[in-house]
Design a protein around this motif. Structure first.
Motif, mmCIF file in Angstrom:
data_model
loop_
_atom_site.group_PDB
_atom_site.id
_atom_site.type_symbol
_atom_site.label_atom_id
_atom_site.label_comp_id
_atom_site.label_asym_id
_atom_site.label_seq_id
_atom_site.Cartn_x
_atom_site.Cartn_y
_atom_site.Cartn_z
ATOM 1 N N THR A 1 0.837 -1.201 0.000
ATOM 2 C CA THR A 1 0.000 0.000 0.000
ATOM 3 C C THR A 1 0.873 1.252 0.000
ATOM 4 O O THR A 1 0.551 2.246 -0.656
ATOM 5 C CB THR A 1 -0.922 0.012 1.234
ATOM 6 O OG1 THR A 1 -1.644 -1.218 1.300
ATOM 7 C CG2 THR A 1 -1.902 1.167 1.155
ATOM 8 N N ALA A 2 1.995 1.186 0.743
ATOM 9 C CA ALA A 2 2.938 2.306 0.755
ATOM 10 C C ALA A 2 3.480 2.568 -0.639
ATOM 11 O O ALA A 2 3.658 3.719 -1.050
ATOM 12 C CB ALA A 2 4.091 2.007 1.718
ATOM 13 N N LEU A 3 3.723 1.496 -1.385
ATOM 14 C CA LEU A 3 4.205 1.639 -2.757
ATOM 15 C C LEU A 3 3.196 2.394 -3.613
ATOM 16 O O LEU A 3 3.561 3.274 -4.395
ATOM 17 C CB LEU A 3 4.485 0.259 -3.358
ATOM 18 C CG LEU A 3 4.974 0.224 -4.804
ATOM 19 C CD1 LEU A 3 6.272 1.005 -4.955
ATOM 20 C CD2 LEU A 3 5.170 -1.219 -5.269
ATOM 21 N N ALA A 4 1.916 2.048 -3.438
ATOM 22 C CA ALA A 4 0.870 2.757 -4.174
ATOM 23 C C ALA A 4 0.854 4.234 -3.790
ATOM 24 O O ALA A 4 0.688 5.116 -4.644
ATOM 25 C CB ALA A 4 -0.496 2.125 -3.886
ATOM 26 N N GLY A 5 1.050 4.529 -2.503
ATOM 27 C CA GLY A 5 1.087 5.913 -2.044
ATOM 28 C C GLY A 5 2.281 6.673 -2.595
ATOM 29 O O GLY A 5 2.170 7.856 -2.953
ATOM 30 N N VAL A 6 3.411 6.000 -2.667
ATOM 31 C CA VAL A 6 4.623 6.605 -3.230
ATOM 32 C C VAL A 6 4.399 6.985 -4.697
ATOM 33 O O VAL A 6 4.711 8.099 -5.129
ATOM 34 C CB VAL A 6 5.814 5.629 -3.106
ATOM 35 C CG1 VAL A 6 6.969 6.058 -4.014
ATOM 36 C CG2 VAL A 6 6.286 5.547 -1.666
ATOM 37 N N ILE A 7 3.861 6.031 -5.453
ATOM 38 C CA ILE A 7 3.629 6.275 -6.882
ATOM 39 C C ILE A 7 2.607 7.395 -7.079
ATOM 40 O O ILE A 7 2.780 8.269 -7.939
ATOM 41 C CB ILE A 7 3.147 4.987 -7.587
ATOM 42 C CG1 ILE A 7 4.177 3.876 -7.424
ATOM 43 C CG2 ILE A 7 2.903 5.243 -9.072
ATOM 44 C CD1 ILE A 7 3.717 2.530 -7.935
ATOM 45 N N PHE A 8 1.565 7.376 -6.262
ATOM 46 C CA PHE A 8 0.539 8.422 -6.355
ATOM 47 C C PHE A 8 1.151 9.790 -6.065
ATOM 48 O O PHE A 8 0.841 10.783 -6.737
ATOM 49 C CB PHE A 8 -0.593 8.127 -5.365
ATOM 50 C CG PHE A 8 -1.735 9.095 -5.447
ATOM 51 C CD1 PHE A 8 -2.641 9.029 -6.495
ATOM 52 C CD2 PHE A 8 -1.915 10.070 -4.473
ATOM 53 C CE1 PHE A 8 -3.700 9.928 -6.583
ATOM 54 C CE2 PHE A 8 -2.961 10.973 -4.547
ATOM 55 C CZ PHE A 8 -3.858 10.900 -5.605
ATOM 56 N N GLY A 9 2.036 9.841 -5.060
ATOM 57 C CA GLY A 9 2.714 11.088 -4.737
ATOM 58 C C GLY A 9 3.562 11.588 -5.889
ATOM 59 O O GLY A 9 3.584 12.789 -6.199
ATOM 60 N N LEU A 10 4.275 10.664 -6.540
ATOM 61 C CA LEU A 10 5.111 11.043 -7.687
ATOM 62 C C LEU A 10 4.257 11.571 -8.841
ATOM 63 O O LEU A 10 4.666 12.487 -9.557
ATOM 64 C CB LEU A 10 5.932 9.830 -8.156
ATOM 65 C CG LEU A 10 7.026 9.333 -7.206
ATOM 66 C CD1 LEU A 10 7.644 8.045 -7.738
ATOM 67 C CD2 LEU A 10 8.107 10.399 -7.019
ATOM 68 N N ILE A 11 3.071 11.000 -9.011
ATOM 69 C CA ILE A 11 2.201 11.401 -10.127
ATOM 70 C C ILE A 11 1.672 12.816 -9.935
ATOM 71 O O ILE A 11 1.680 13.630 -10.862
ATOM 72 C CB ILE A 11 1.022 10.409 -10.269
ATOM 73 C CG1 ILE A 11 1.526 9.037 -10.724
ATOM 74 C CG2 ILE A 11 -0.006 10.937 -11.280
ATOM 75 C CD1 ILE A 11 0.465 7.953 -10.695
ATOM 76 N N ILE A 12 1.207 13.127 -8.729
ATOM 77 C CA ILE A 12 0.556 14.426 -8.505
ATOM 78 C C ILE A 12 1.519 15.494 -7.975
ATOM 79 O O ILE A 12 1.110 16.626 -7.708
ATOM 80 C CB ILE A 12 -0.643 14.288 -7.530
ATOM 81 C CG1 ILE A 12 -0.162 13.925 -6.119
ATOM 82 C CG2 ILE A 12 -1.635 13.268 -8.044
ATOM 83 C CD1 ILE A 12 -1.255 13.967 -5.077
ATOM 84 N N GLY A 13 2.789 15.124 -7.816
ATOM 85 C CA GLY A 13 3.764 16.109 -7.344
ATOM 86 C C GLY A 13 3.808 16.276 -5.841
ATOM 87 O O GLY A 13 4.337 17.262 -5.325
ATOM 88 N N LEU A 14 3.253 15.308 -5.110
ATOM 89 C CA LEU A 14 3.274 15.324 -3.650
ATOM 90 C C LEU A 14 4.505 14.566 -3.171
ATOM 91 O O LEU A 14 4.949 13.619 -3.824
ATOM 92 C CB LEU A 14 2.006 14.648 -3.113
ATOM 93 C CG LEU A 14 1.799 14.582 -1.599
ATOM 94 C CD1 LEU A 14 1.540 15.982 -1.040
ATOM 95 C CD2 LEU A 14 0.629 13.654 -1.270
ATOM 96 N N ASN A 15 5.087 15.009 -2.032
ATOM 97 C CA ASN A 15 6.231 14.281 -1.502
ATOM 98 C C ASN A 15 5.847 12.817 -1.310
ATOM 99 O O ASN A 15 4.840 12.522 -0.656
ATOM 100 C CB ASN A 15 6.675 14.883 -0.158
ATOM 101 C CG ASN A 15 7.932 14.235 0.373
ATOM 102 O OD1 ASN A 15 7.910 13.113 0.864
ATOM 103 N ND2 ASN A 15 9.037 14.937 0.276
ATOM 104 N N PRO A 16 6.622 11.881 -1.866
ATOM 105 C CA PRO A 16 6.254 10.465 -1.816
ATOM 106 C C PRO A 16 6.050 9.918 -0.408
ATOM 107 O O PRO A 16 5.211 9.042 -0.195
ATOM 108 C CB PRO A 16 7.432 9.778 -2.518
ATOM 109 C CG PRO A 16 7.980 10.819 -3.422
ATOM 110 C CD PRO A 16 7.828 12.113 -2.685
ATOM 111 N N ILE A 17 6.824 10.418 0.566
ATOM 112 C CA ILE A 17 6.655 9.944 1.943
ATOM 113 C C ILE A 17 5.282 10.350 2.469
ATOM 114 O O ILE A 17 4.598 9.576 3.140
ATOM 115 C CB ILE A 17 7.772 10.482 2.858
ATOM 116 C CG1 ILE A 17 9.110 9.838 2.495
ATOM 117 C CG2 ILE A 17 7.445 10.190 4.326
ATOM 118 C CD1 ILE A 17 10.261 10.263 3.384
#
Length: 267
Positions: free
Chosen positions: A45-61
């Protein structure tokens, strides 16, 4: 070449020290509750959050933290709907995490940055991420210490703890949330694909020593610090990946401990 002369290594060592104390504390509960697989579920799930962060420009953490907390709460929700089938909740969240990660990965443009979260890149952590990890780690440890006795009771006898007045639902929810936070902030350090290993291996090493609960927790933290610090130092001087180095040192140590114990038992 002095490792302390480099600012990025100073940040890495400080962050690694915090996580090497925090992760085994959470791992101690997950191992004794026989729910070690929750680490795998939340790491996906963290991986999905990381990728989502990269997509929208949000810090991956930050993206990882948000997704993990939502997933953790959903685990508790499913667990209550299926009493006696706690593994079912873990499997559902893991499958959902993999599905979301697979869906989002098609939109990632920064492949190198994405890879650093898969296998860990603590040396690439910036000042903001160090502060974020530090704050989360201190928050996790504060809750862990405050609910220490309650967590210990529900680990070995949840029914008995409930009868003795422990608010098991609240404590379980808090534990699930701090576990999610731990997995999320460790994604940058260890890597989302192998963070569950460092959650359980230091505890496994400590359990081999067959001490009491408190000493086992102490030794788990000791092993966590030993593995993380030695892994960072070796990766710096040998040019290796930090996350993989830490996990391999952990695994090798566990094998050595088991081997020594086997020899002693046959004497």
């Amino acid at each position: 070449m002095n490792i302390f002369n480099y600012t990025y290594m100073q940040r890495a060592l400080f962050t690694g020290l915090l996580l090497s104390i925090t992760i085994p504390c959470i791992g101690m509960i997950t191992v004794n509750k026989r729910i070690s697989m929750i680490g795998d579920a939340l790491s996906h799930t963290a991986l999905a959050g990381v990728i989502f962060g990269l997509i929208i420009g949000l810090n991956p953490i930050v993206g990882s933290v948000i997704f993990c907390i939502v997933a953790a709460l959903f685990i508790e929700f499913i667990r209550k709907r299926f009493p006696g089938y706690s593994d079912l909740a873990t499997a559902i969240i893991m499958s959902t995490g993999v599905g979301l990660a697979g869906l989002f990965s098609g939109f990632v443009k920064k492949a190198a940055n994405f890879e650093s979260f898969l296998f860990g890149s603590i040396v690439a952590i910036d000042s903001f991420e160090m502060l974020l990890v530090s704050f989360c780690a201190l928050f996790i440890m504060s809750l862990f210490i405050y609910y220490f006795k309650d967590l210990m009771y529900i680990t070995f006898d949840e029914t008995g703890a409930k009868l003795s007045g422990v608010k098991t639902t609240l404590v379980n929810t808090i534990f699930t949330i701090i576990t999610a936070l731990t997995i999320a902030i460790a994604s940058r350090t260890i890597g989302v694909l192998i963070v569950s290993s460092i959650l359980v291996i230091p505890v496994a090493c400590a359990l081999q020593l067959k001490k009491g609960y408190y000493k086992t927790l102490f030794y788990s933290i000791f092993f966590g610090i030993l593995f993380t610090m030695s892994g960072l130092v070796l990766s710096f001087y040998l040019g290796l990946k930090p996350g993989g180095t830490i996990v391999l040192i952990s695994t090798l140590t566990l094998i050595i401990i088991i081997f020594i114990k086997t020899i002693k038992n046959h004497k």
